[in-house]
Design a protein around this motif. Structure first.
Motif, PDB file in Angstrom:
ATOM      1  N   LEU A  82       6.751 -12.924  -5.592  1.00 46.02           N
ATOM      2  CA  LEU A  82       7.000 -11.608  -5.648  1.00 46.02           C
ATOM      3  C   LEU A  82       6.318 -10.703  -6.277  1.00 46.02           C
ATOM      4  CD1 LEU A  82       9.914 -13.349  -8.419  1.00 46.02           C
ATOM      5  CD2 LEU A  82      10.341 -12.479  -6.114  1.00 46.02           C
ATOM      6  N   GLN A  83       5.658 -10.509  -6.631  1.00 45.07           N
ATOM      7  CA  GLN A  83       5.098  -9.485  -7.039  1.00 45.07           C
ATOM      8  C   GLN A  83       4.259  -8.837  -5.565  1.00 45.07           C
ATOM      9  OE1 GLN A  83       4.355  -7.821 -10.216  1.00 45.07           O
ATOM     10  NE2 GLN A  83       5.409  -9.042 -10.583  1.00 45.07           N
ATOM     11  N   ALA A  84       3.905  -9.334  -4.111  1.00 43.06           N
ATOM     12  CA  ALA A  84       2.775  -9.436  -2.858  1.00 43.06           C
ATOM     13  C   ALA A  84       4.762  -8.533  -2.717  1.00 43.06           C
ATOM     14  CB  ALA A  84       2.652 -10.822  -2.415  1.00 43.06           C
ATOM     15  N   GLU A  85       5.945  -8.823  -3.058  1.00 42.35           N
ATOM     16  CA  GLU A  85       6.721  -8.526  -1.877  1.00 42.35           C
ATOM     17  C   GLU A  85       7.316  -7.503  -2.440  1.00 42.35           C
ATOM     18  OE1 GLU A  85      10.191  -8.876   0.838  1.00 42.35           O
ATOM     19  OE2 GLU A  85       8.250  -9.644   1.120  1.00 42.35           O
ATOM     20  N   ILE A  86       6.970  -7.145  -3.893  1.00 42.37           N
ATOM     21  CA  ILE A  86       7.493  -5.273  -4.946  1.00 42.37           C
ATOM     22  C   ILE A  86       5.912  -4.860  -3.758  1.00 42.37           C
ATOM     23  CG2 ILE A  86       6.973  -4.695  -6.694  1.00 42.37           C
ATOM     24  CD1 ILE A  86       8.190  -6.907  -7.681  1.00 42.37           C
ATOM     25  N   LYS A  87       4.709  -5.439  -3.758  1.00 44.26           N
ATOM     26  CA  LYS A  87       3.010  -3.508  -3.159  1.00 44.26           C
ATOM     27  C   LYS A  87       4.311  -4.027  -2.207  1.00 44.26           C
ATOM     28  CE  LYS A  87      -1.246  -3.630  -2.534  1.00 44.26           C
ATOM     29  NZ  LYS A  87      -0.833  -2.967  -1.189  1.00 44.26           N
ATOM     30  N   LYS A  88       4.696  -5.041  -1.247  1.00 41.97           N
ATOM     31  CA  LYS A  88       5.168  -4.249   0.376  1.00 41.97           C
ATOM     32  C   LYS A  88       5.542  -3.632   0.505  1.00 41.97           C
ATOM     33  CE  LYS A  88       6.497  -6.743   4.467  1.00 41.97           C
ATOM     34  NZ  LYS A  88       6.927  -7.731   4.483  1.00 41.97           N
ATOM     35  N   THR A  89       7.743  -3.310  -0.124  1.00 42.29           N
ATOM     36  CA  THR A  89       8.089  -2.864  -0.592  1.00 42.29           C
ATOM     37  C   THR A  89       7.584  -1.057  -1.710  1.00 42.29           C
ATOM     38  OG1 THR A  89       9.975  -4.739  -1.291  1.00 42.29           O
ATOM     39  CG2 THR A  89      10.698  -2.397  -1.784  1.00 42.29           C
ATOM     40  N   ASP A  90       7.228  -1.116  -1.998  1.00 39.54           N
ATOM     41  CA  ASP A  90       6.398  -0.013  -2.569  1.00 39.54           C
ATOM     42  C   ASP A  90       5.595   0.811  -1.291  1.00 39.54           C
ATOM     43  OD1 ASP A  90       7.446   0.202  -5.199  1.00 39.54           O
ATOM     44  OD2 ASP A  90       5.634  -0.869  -6.362  1.00 39.54           O
ATOM     45  N   ASP A  91       5.010   0.069  -0.809  1.00 38.28           N
ATOM     46  CA  ASP A  91       4.356   0.809   1.129  1.00 38.28           C
ATOM     47  C   ASP A  91       5.084   0.918   0.988  1.00 38.28           C
ATOM     48  OD1 ASP A  91       1.684   0.032  -0.023  1.00 38.28           O
ATOM     49  OD2 ASP A  91       1.651  -2.159   1.196  1.00 38.28           O
ATOM     50  N   ALA A  92       6.396   0.347   1.479  1.00 37.88           N
ATOM     51  CA  ALA A  92       7.185   0.529   2.894  1.00 37.88           C
ATOM     52  C   ALA A  92       8.787   2.223   2.344  1.00 37.88           C
ATOM     53  CB  ALA A  92       8.771  -0.541   3.027  1.00 37.88           C
ATOM     54  N   LEU A  93       8.588   2.001   0.645  1.00 40.91           N
ATOM     55  CA  LEU A  93       8.872   2.987   0.201  1.00 40.91           C
ATOM     56  C   LEU A  93       7.864   4.790   0.350  1.00 40.91           C
ATOM     57  CD1 LEU A  93      10.104   2.125  -3.359  1.00 40.91           C
ATOM     58  CD2 LEU A  93      12.163   3.550  -2.028  1.00 40.91           C
ATOM     59  N   SER A  94       6.412   4.059  -0.025  1.00 38.62           N
ATOM     60  CA  SER A  94       5.862   5.782   0.017  1.00 38.62           C
ATOM     61  C   SER A  94       6.178   6.316   1.328  1.00 38.62           C
ATOM     62  CB  SER A  94       4.728   5.086  -0.067  1.00 38.62           C
ATOM     63  OG  SER A  94       4.623   4.446  -1.276  1.00 38.62           O
ATOM     64  N   GLU A  95       5.725   4.869   2.433  1.00 36.79           N
ATOM     65  CA  GLU A  95       6.154   5.439   4.187  1.00 36.79           C
ATOM     66  C   GLU A  95       6.974   6.560   3.982  1.00 36.79           C
ATOM     67  OE1 GLU A  95       5.067   6.183   7.606  1.00 36.79           O
ATOM     68  OE2 GLU A  95       3.455   5.502   6.092  1.00 36.79           O
ATOM     69  N   CYS A  96       8.800   5.711   3.702  1.00 40.16           N
ATOM     70  CA  CYS A  96       9.527   6.241   3.561  1.00 40.16           C
ATOM     71  C   CYS A  96       9.485   8.297   3.422  1.00 40.16           C
ATOM     72  CB  CYS A  96      10.971   5.743   3.207  1.00 40.16           C
ATOM     73  SG  CYS A  96      12.175   5.819   3.405  1.00 40.16           S
ATOM     74  N   SER A  97       9.229   8.146   1.783  1.00 38.21           N
ATOM     75  CA  SER A  97       8.718   9.378   1.530  1.00 38.21           C
ATOM     76  C   SER A  97       8.048  10.123   1.851  1.00 38.21           C
ATOM     77  CB  SER A  97       8.071   9.226  -0.236  1.00 38.21           C
ATOM     78  OG  SER A  97       9.023   8.173  -0.941  1.00 38.21           O
ATOM     79  N   ARG A  98       6.637   9.263   2.801  1.00 40.91           N
ATOM     80  CA  ARG A  98       5.779  10.238   3.228  1.00 40.91           C
ATOM     81  C   ARG A  98       6.346  11.264   4.908  1.00 40.91           C
ATOM     82  NH1 ARG A  98       3.812  10.369   8.015  1.00 40.91           N
ATOM     83  NH2 ARG A  98       4.595   8.547   8.965  1.00 40.91           N
TER      84      ARG A  98
END
Length: 645
Positions: free
Chosen positions: A218-234
């Motif tokens: 779950l932590q790995a999936e959360i990190k992956k989702t955070d990366d996707a959010l950062s990319e979306c914000s970028r």
């Protein structure tokens, strides 16, 4: 000074209103009035009803622009209407997709974090979760229990109950774990744990592996989702940055078009046999009105009627101030009291001169004045603060009176006094004796200011055609004659001359006081307003008028004495600086403590500048403005600034 206004009625074919606004009205400043109200005597006029088609798109453009950094919210680029709308709609589509993606990612992250939060306390359970969730004969419950009840459970219940409690995690307050029991005993065991306030946690069957494995996944999936959010914000930031110039240009174009379209809210429509015409009414300065009329003289689809402000106009003209640049900051003080109405004198220049002059007398010091002058000028140059410009102007007079009083940072022996030293100069007056010269000069100056206010009141009364107010008010001709005669008499007596003859004094004092006493009936008579005396009866009128006259005489005295504060502050400045010099050792002939002198000057300058600024403003408002100024004007508000396109 108040700009002279002309009232315009503009009309043309209804479909031509946008052309007129864009071609002509955007070049001039016009204060629009509601045409339906102004033309209320006309028949067959209706409001111009039409929905603004730019409003929604403009709102989107404003919302997008607010997301840009401050330094990217201006541009010199211009877009056509079609390009502006396409820019906003295209950006809305792109940003909408990215925002939808971000919303989905945020929802996914929230769900993952909730799952991780549930399974985190049970990581010490080294058992495959799927095997536990598939038990048929054994029931289990995940949850937490407070340490207090857990200790009681271990001490009193654990040995005698058909259950096994596996402790996984604990903190200062709770113990997390899982208890097992036979299926046929589950009701009894659940009741025992419920009595111990066991809080059950429902673990879904979505986890795989041990709780530790599930939590790590779950932590790995959360990190992956955070990366996707950062990319979306970028992507969002890049999209806005790449479109910044076009977006700002689109917003400005839509603002202009929306503002022009909103003119319809103040327009009226009238129909002829074949066509519908719009009507716009408003005020322009004389200069702009003349230029506008010349500009449209060859336009066959536009008709403009310019009327004098006194003819066929229902509303009072708006007030637009135009003063020399040096006096413009003082408009702040005038507007704080109230904008002058169109027929009043604009007191800005009077305020500028008298405020700076009085400030200089009360804060007279060459050194401190120069510091205030330089500081105010720099602050106005960089921050454009009107108050800084006012203080800088006042400081000029502080320097002038500093030379007259011989004060330089409190030292009175550095430069010679061109006039006198406020604390030492004394004057001997008949009947009174010795009095400080500055106090005498302050009272004389106050009498001059009061008489000036009366003259201004008479001018305003004449402008507004108030004959009764012009002749009989305590602040107009009657008051001027009485107070002027009193001032002349005092000057003659205190200068050693004889007072005027008794007959002259009776005429100069008695007749004006009688006119003030009978102001209301005399005013009704000259303005032909019916009965001279009010309906309450003559007896009640005379009693009321007597006390009002007594109040008038008392106000003359108090207003005059109020100007003593001008001299008092001049003297107090010298006294305060003398204390500073004494503390700094500058008066005893010994060594001077310059830090004490500097800090003392800073303290006195700051304190006195604040107090003097407030006291001079009080004199302006209560002793001057209250005599001649109404301040009930309405501001001139152009629907577009001149040259805005």
């Amino acid at each position: 000074m108040i700009v002279k206004m002309k009232f315009l009625s503009i009309t043309g074919p209804k479909a031509d209103i946008d052309r007129v606004v864009n071609t002509y009205l955007s070049k001039y400043e016009i204060h629009l009035e509601n045409a339906l109200t102004e033309l209320s005597t006309m028949q067959n006029i209706t409001p111009y009803i039409q929905i603004n088609p730019y409003k929604e798109t403009l709102k989107q453009a404003e919302d997008f622009t607010a997301l840009l950094p401050e330094d990217k919210r201006t541009t010199t680029k211009r877009l056509s209407l079609e390009d502006a709308i396409n820019c906003v709609h295209g950006l809305d589509h792109t940003l909408g997709q990215l925002n939808q993606e971000r919303t989905e990612l945020e929802a996914k992250k929230k769900d993952l974090m909730e799952k991780a939060q549930k399974i985190e306390p049970f990581q010490d359970l080294h058992c495959n979760l799927s095997s536990i969730l598939d038990f048929h004969f054994i029931k289990f419950r995940f949850g937490k229990i407070t340490k207090e009840y857990y200790n009681k459970f271990e001490s009193y219940c654990y040995e005698n109950s058909d259950t096994v409690f596996y402790r996984c995690h604990s903190d200062e307050q709770y113990v997390w774990g899982i208890y097992f029991c036979p299926r046929d005993q589950v009701t009894k065991v659940d009741a025992v744990f419920s009595s111990l306030h066991f809080e059950r946690i429902y673990v879904p069957d979505e986890y795989s592996g041990t709780p530790e494995d599930a939590y790590a996944a779950l932590q790995a999936e959360i990190k992956k989702t955070d990366d996707a959010l950062s990319e979306c914000s970028r992507k969002l930031a890049k999209c806005l940055s790449d479109s910044a110039e076009d977006l700002v240009a689109a917003k400005e174009q839509l603002e202009q078009l929306s503002g022009n379209f909103d003119v319809r809210r103040l327009a009226a429509c009238t129909k002829s046999k074949k066509e519908t015409f719009y009507i716009l009414c408003g005020w322009m300065s004389e200069k702009d009105a003349a230029s506008f009329q010349k500009d449209i003289e060859n336009d066959t689809n536009l008709f403009c009627f310019i009327e004098d402000d006194a003819n066929n106009v229902l509303r009072q003209p708006p007030t637009k101030l135009k003063n020399p640049k040096i006096f413009r900051p003082f408009e702040m003080y005038v507007k704080m009291y109230g904008l002058p109405n169109y027929n009043e004198i604009d007191p800005t220049i009077i305020v500028g001169l008298t405020y700076a002059f009085i400030f200089g007398i009360m804060f007279a010091d060459v050194g401190q004045g120069l510091c205030l002058l330089i500081g105010g000028a720099l602050l106005y140059h960089y921050k454009k603060m009107d108050l800084a410009a006012i203080m800088s102007t006042c400081a000029v007079f502080s320097v002038i009176f500093g030379f007259l009083f011989g004060s330089f940072f409190g030292f009175e022996n550095v430069i010679p006094a061109l006039w006198l030293h406020p604390k030492e100069a004394m004057t001997t007056l008949p009947f009174i004796g010795s009095m400080n010269t500055v106090f005498v000069a302050a009272v004389a100056f106050g009498m001059f200011m009061i008489l000036t206010g009366m003259v201004l009141h008479m001018i305003n009364a004449a402008r507004n055609h108030k004959l009764g107010e012009l002749l009989f008010s305590q602040n107009s001709l009657a008051g001027f004659i009485f107070y002027g005669a009193l001032a002349v008499t005092l000057v003659l007596l205190f200068s050693g001359h004889k007072a005027p003859a008794v007959g002259v004094m009776v005429v100069m004092f008695g007749i004006p006081l009688l006119a003030i006493f009978l102001k209301e009936p005399l005013e009704r008579m000259v303005e032909k307003k019916g009965n001279a005396f009010p309906e309450t009866g003559k007896g009640m009128f005379f009693v009321q008028a007597f006390f009002e006259l007594f109040d008038v005489l008392l106000s003359y005295f108090s207003n005059t004495i109020s100007f003593v504060r001008v001299g008092a502050y001049a003297v107090s400045h010298a006294a305060m600086m003398e204390v500073v010099l004494m503390l700094g050792g500058a008066t005893g002939g010994g060594s001077i403590s310059w830090p004490v002198i500097v800090l003392g000057n800073v303290f006195v300058a700051c304190l006195e500048a604040l107090l003097v600024a407030i006291q001079v403003l009080r004199l302006e408002y209560y002793e001057m403005f209250s005599r001649f100024y109404e301040g009930d004007g309405k501001p001139f508000v152009p629907f577009l600034k001149k040259g805005e396109k």
